[in-house]
Design an enzyme around this catalytic site. Structure first.
Site, PDB file in Angstrom:
ATOM      1  N   GLU A 299     -17.170   7.067 -12.708  1.00  0.00           N
ATOM      2  CA  GLU A 299     -18.046   7.604 -11.664  1.00  0.00           C
ATOM      3  C   GLU A 299     -19.454   7.855 -12.203  1.00  0.00           C
ATOM      4  O   GLU A 299     -20.452   7.478 -11.609  1.00  0.00           O
ATOM      5  CB  GLU A 299     -17.437   8.905 -11.149  1.00  0.00           C
ATOM      6  CG  GLU A 299     -18.158   9.548 -10.007  1.00  0.00           C
ATOM      7  CD  GLU A 299     -17.840   8.855  -8.696  1.00  0.00           C
ATOM      8  OE1 GLU A 299     -18.784   8.626  -7.940  1.00  0.00           O
ATOM      9  OE2 GLU A 299     -16.671   8.521  -8.447  1.00  0.00           O
ATOM     10  N   ASP A 303     -22.883   5.816 -11.193  1.00  0.00           N
ATOM     11  CA  ASP A 303     -24.051   6.513 -10.647  1.00  0.00           C
ATOM     12  C   ASP A 303     -25.309   6.178 -11.439  1.00  0.00           C
ATOM     13  O   ASP A 303     -26.309   5.740 -10.880  1.00  0.00           O
ATOM     14  CB  ASP A 303     -23.839   8.034 -10.707  1.00  0.00           C
ATOM     15  CG  ASP A 303     -22.896   8.529  -9.621  1.00  0.00           C
ATOM     16  OD1 ASP A 303     -22.611   7.767  -8.688  1.00  0.00           O
ATOM     17  OD2 ASP A 303     -22.452   9.688  -9.715  1.00  0.00           O
ATOM     18  N   SER A 510     -19.290   6.133  -3.107  1.00  0.00           N
ATOM     19  CA  SER A 510     -19.994   6.683  -4.263  1.00  0.00           C
ATOM     20  C   SER A 510     -20.789   5.591  -4.976  1.00  0.00           C
ATOM     21  O   SER A 510     -21.571   5.902  -5.866  1.00  0.00           O
ATOM     22  CB  SER A 510     -19.024   7.358  -5.219  1.00  0.00           C
ATOM     23  OG  SER A 510     -18.106   6.427  -5.687  1.00  0.00           O
ATOM     24  N   ASP A 552     -30.045  -2.719  10.901  1.00  0.00           N
ATOM     25  CA  ASP A 552     -28.911  -2.255  11.706  1.00  0.00           C
ATOM     26  C   ASP A 552     -27.685  -3.104  11.356  1.00  0.00           C
ATOM     27  O   ASP A 552     -27.769  -4.335  11.328  1.00  0.00           O
ATOM     28  CB  ASP A 552     -29.269  -2.392  13.197  1.00  0.00           C
ATOM     29  CG  ASP A 552     -28.291  -1.659  14.092  1.00  0.00           C
ATOM     30  OD1 ASP A 552     -27.428  -0.930  13.563  1.00  0.00           O
ATOM     31  OD2 ASP A 552     -28.406  -1.819  15.328  1.00  0.00           O
ATOM     32  N   ILE A 553     -26.573  -2.448  11.065  1.00  0.00           N
ATOM     33  CA  ILE A 553     -25.321  -3.170  10.765  1.00  0.00           C
ATOM     34  C   ILE A 553     -24.486  -3.143  12.038  1.00  0.00           C
ATOM     35  O   ILE A 553     -24.202  -2.070  12.582  1.00  0.00           O
ATOM     36  CB  ILE A 553     -24.552  -2.483   9.606  1.00  0.00           C
ATOM     37  CG1 ILE A 553     -25.468  -2.303   8.382  1.00  0.00           C
ATOM     38  CG2 ILE A 553     -23.293  -3.272   9.249  1.00  0.00           C
ATOM     39  CD1 ILE A 553     -26.048  -3.575   7.808  1.00  0.00           C
ATOM     40  N   GLY A 571     -27.548  -0.064  17.034  1.00  0.00           N
ATOM     41  CA  GLY A 571     -27.982   1.336  16.986  1.00  0.00           C
ATOM     42  C   GLY A 571     -27.081   2.142  16.057  1.00  0.00           C
ATOM     43  O   GLY A 571     -26.254   1.588  15.323  1.00  0.00           O
ATOM     44  N   ASP A 573     -24.093   4.264  14.537  1.00  0.00           N
ATOM     45  CA  ASP A 573     -22.652   4.340  14.745  1.00  0.00           C
ATOM     46  C   ASP A 573     -22.028   5.123  13.589  1.00  0.00           C
ATOM     47  O   ASP A 573     -22.608   5.198  12.506  1.00  0.00           O
ATOM     48  CB  ASP A 573     -22.042   2.922  14.841  1.00  0.00           C
ATOM     49  CG  ASP A 573     -22.406   2.063  13.649  1.00  0.00           C
ATOM     50  OD1 ASP A 573     -21.920   2.350  12.534  1.00  0.00           O
ATOM     51  OD2 ASP A 573     -23.207   1.100  13.803  1.00  0.00           O
TER      52      ASP A 573
END
Ligand SMILES: *[C@@H]1O[C@H](CO)[C@@H](O)[C@H](O)[C@H]1NC(C)=O
Ligand SMILES: *[C@@H]1O[C@H](CO)[C@@H](O)[C@H](O)[C@H]1NC(C)=O
Ligand SMILES: *[C@@H]1O[C@H](CO)[C@@H](O)[C@H](O)[C@H]1NC(C)=O
Ligand SMILES: *[C@@H]1O[C@H](CO)[C@@H](O)[C@H](O)[C@H]1NC(C)=O
Length: 594
Positions: A299, A303, A510, A552-553, A571, A573
């Site tokens: 992790e 990062d 993450s 936008d996905i 838009g 979601d």
């Protein structure tokens, strides 16, 4: 209806007068109690009476409403006078300082119970008290019984309680006392990334070619394997050279046992971002945190490798937050508070200069976090925002909810399970995507609606438009009036991460969160180097002018709780939020704001 209230008004003073003064400390009222203990925890034994720990008491912050007014003004790009006029530590401290009567009343109560005022540690603003207590003392203060609880799945033991009370007169003065009913210790926080052994790591020769390439186009391999080259091309940052590396900083929050590794970062750079070889990050140890270089964490490496991979040469800071060691049932002198957000947040807020961007990838099911605890922690994030920092949180890796999704309110109804702190309205929550041309929602992307926090004004238009299109689908399974998330998204699968010298594939929101944070850090660099304020709390900007700077996905979904989950569409979601960043466009937008 008027008669009973008159009666109460008439009787109440009589009752008070007839009681000896000290009796007010015996007039207890429940502050928080679980209807059902968070799942997975069983009662092990009574806590030893002489077990010592630090009790933390959060006093009601006297001018918190004013702090929120400031937060929204300084974060509102349409506020011509105040946008970017962030508050100093001293200004924030003044607003969160408790009223003198709160301090006095709480001190009297503690003194009554034999706790010396001198033994109490106070935060600079005086809103947090930390006092060493024994189980016996805490039980008397809070009218409760502390127990040792065991979590079979994680082998953890913690000292907590099923509920606690405070004298009735203290309820208006105290927001939360910990550790009490929040069981989620460090290890309980789901680490929102997972190894993806099914995705073969990228070959070095391919990676190095990408690292050297012009990055004008997105390499085809980015459809399954993500490298800094993919993200820099996809999110349009590769043409930008940071100019404010002397001022601008990016902070990565890490908790117990997760260490970022310096040798792995160099291997990562020499494979995936050759111009950054030699680049370093700083480690800040918080509350006994360590920096064990022989124990690289997946992790932590994910990062730091991706915040650096995008924001280089912006200085990055890795916060290694410790915490007291876990409670051992056979030890006589353990201390165990395990409240990592509190330790980290209180540390950050005590500093006079803090990074302009933070990324953090931990969370819990909202229903396992006591309401009073969640509100208090969320308000601390508002303080960080008012100081001018952007805080990004992972939305979670269980779609609309993992497991059977039954509520723990005693009713056992199936309900989508939002995540906290993702559900806090004062953080920017990041969901996940995958593939390129087009980028689509990744199926684990956490998304939903809070049951604790009402929908903030900045997202009302975007969320109402979504709800209108959704109609009655999933009615009753989520809270239509709650704070909705994620706010934005970024790639979340197939990240190439070097751990212990070897490249491995990692996925999770993450991975999305440090990616988005890297782009925000570059925007802050641009603002600062143009003589402007950093962006601070992002959401009011994201839901207004910055929409035009996000991709936008519009396909994919986030199944969970035995349902197909929400569907990404045109838009906002609750799968990918407003979408993924286009740095070039966002840069043009933030350039026009004062
Ligand atoms: C506890 O966990 C062990 C293995 O992790 C399992 O075999 C056992 O059934 C669990 N016990 C309970 C009561 O859940
Ligand atoms: C560092 O981690 C290694 C490997 O887990 C362990 O053997 C060693 O004791 C740790 N060092 C410290 C100082 O905790
Ligand atoms: C739904 O959200 C609202 C606003 O935060 C809250 O007041 C209400 O209690 C929530 N309802 C449920 C059933 O959790
Ligand atoms: C990238 O940024 C540039 C400006 O730097 C902009 O002209 C362009 O439209 C952006 N998007 C893409 C996909 O290139």
């Amino acid at each position: 209806m008027r008669f009973p209230s008159l009666l109460v008004a008439f009787l109440a003073p009589l009752t008070v007068i007839s009681k000896p003064l000290f009796k007010r400390w015996d007039d207890l009222e429940v502050k928080h109690a679980w209807v059902e203990r968070p799942r997975g925890w069983t009662l092990h034994s009574a806590a030893p009476a002489n077990h010592k720990f630090n009790l933390r008491i959060a006093l009601k912050q006297d001018k918190f409403d004013d702090l929120l007014t400031h937060l929204y003004e300084v974060s509102d790009p349409l506020h011509e006078r105040r946008y970017g006029a962030h508050l100093s530590k001293e200004e924030v401290d003044a607003l969160v300082r408790p009223h003198p009567s709160s301090v006095e009343t709480v001190d009297d109560w503690l003194k009554y119970h034999g706790i010396e005022t001198a033994s109490i540690q106070r935060s600079d603003a005086g809103d947090w008290l930390t006092l060493p207590v024994t189980v016996e003392q805490a039980e008397r203060l809070l009218g409760t019984t502390y127990n040792v609880y065991h979590n079979n799945a994680t082998s953890e033991y913690v000292v907590r309680t099923d509920g606690y009370s405070l004298p009735r007169v203290l309820h208006p003065h105290i927001s939360v006392v910990t550790p009490t009913t929040y069981f989620g210790g460090l290890r309980r926080m789901k680490s929102m990334s997972f190894l993806q052994p099914q995705i073969e790591p990228i070959e070095n020769s391919v990676a190095q070619n990408q690292a050297k390439g012009s990055l004008a186009t997105v390499p085809a391999s980015c459809s399954s394997k993500i490298t800094p080259a993919c993200l820099r091309a996809l999110y349009n940052t590769s043409g930008y050279t940071p100019q404010a590396a002397d001022t601008n900083k990016l902070g990565v929050a890490g908790y117990l046992g997760e260490f970022a590794n310096r040798a792995d970062l160099q291997t990562f750079f020499s494979t995936f971002r050759t111009d950054a070889v030699g680049g370093a990050y700083t480690t800040v140890l918080v509350n006994g945190g360590q920096d064990n270089q022989t124990k690289p964490g997946v992790e932590a490496n994910l990062d730091i490798q991706y915040t650096e991979g995008i924001s280089f040469p912006t200085p990055n800071i890795y916060y290694s937050t410790g915490g007291s060691p876990p409670f051992l049932t056979d030890s006589n002198t353990p201390t165990n508070t395990n409240e990592p957000y509190l330790d980290w947040l209180n540390f950050v807020l005590s500093q006079s200069t803090i990074p302009q961007t933070f990324t953090t990838s931990y969370g819990d099911d909202e229903q396992t976090v006591p309401f009073d605890y969640a509100i208090t922690v969320c308000n601390l994030f508002a303080q960080v925002g008012a100081r001018g920092s952007s805080i990004l949180f992972a939305s979670g890796d269980d779609g609309v909810g993992g497991g059977n999704c039954l509520t723990n309110d005693g009713k056992n109804t199936k309900h989508f399970q939002p995540n906290f702190p993702a559900s806090c309205p004062f953080v920017t929550t990041v969901g996940g995507t995958t593939k390129v041309n087009p980028e689509v929602a990744v199926s684990f992307s956490g998304g939903g609606f809070s049951n604790y926090f009402a929908r903030p004004g900045y997202q009302s238009g975007a969320v109402q438009a979504f709800l209108k299109t959704l109609g009655s689908t999933f009615a009753g399974q989520f809270n239509t009036s709650g704070r909705a998330y994620p706010d934005v998204a970024a790639q979340g699968s197939g990240f190439q991460v070097v751990v212990g010298g070897r490249t491995t594939s990692v996925g999770g929101t993450s991975a999305s969160t440090p990616t988005f944070a890297g782009v925000v850090a570059l925007l802050n660099d641009f603002r600062i180097s143009s003589g402007k304020a950093p962006l601070g709390f992002l959401n009011p900007l994201l839901y207004s002018s910055a929409i035009a700077g996000l991709n936008d996905i519009t396909s994919g979904s986030n199944p969970g709780c035995g349902t197909v989950g929400f569907t990404a569409g045109v838009g906002w979601d609750p799968v990918t939020g407003l979408g993924t960043p286009d740095f070039g466009k966002l840069q043009a937008i933030v350039k026009t704001i004062s």
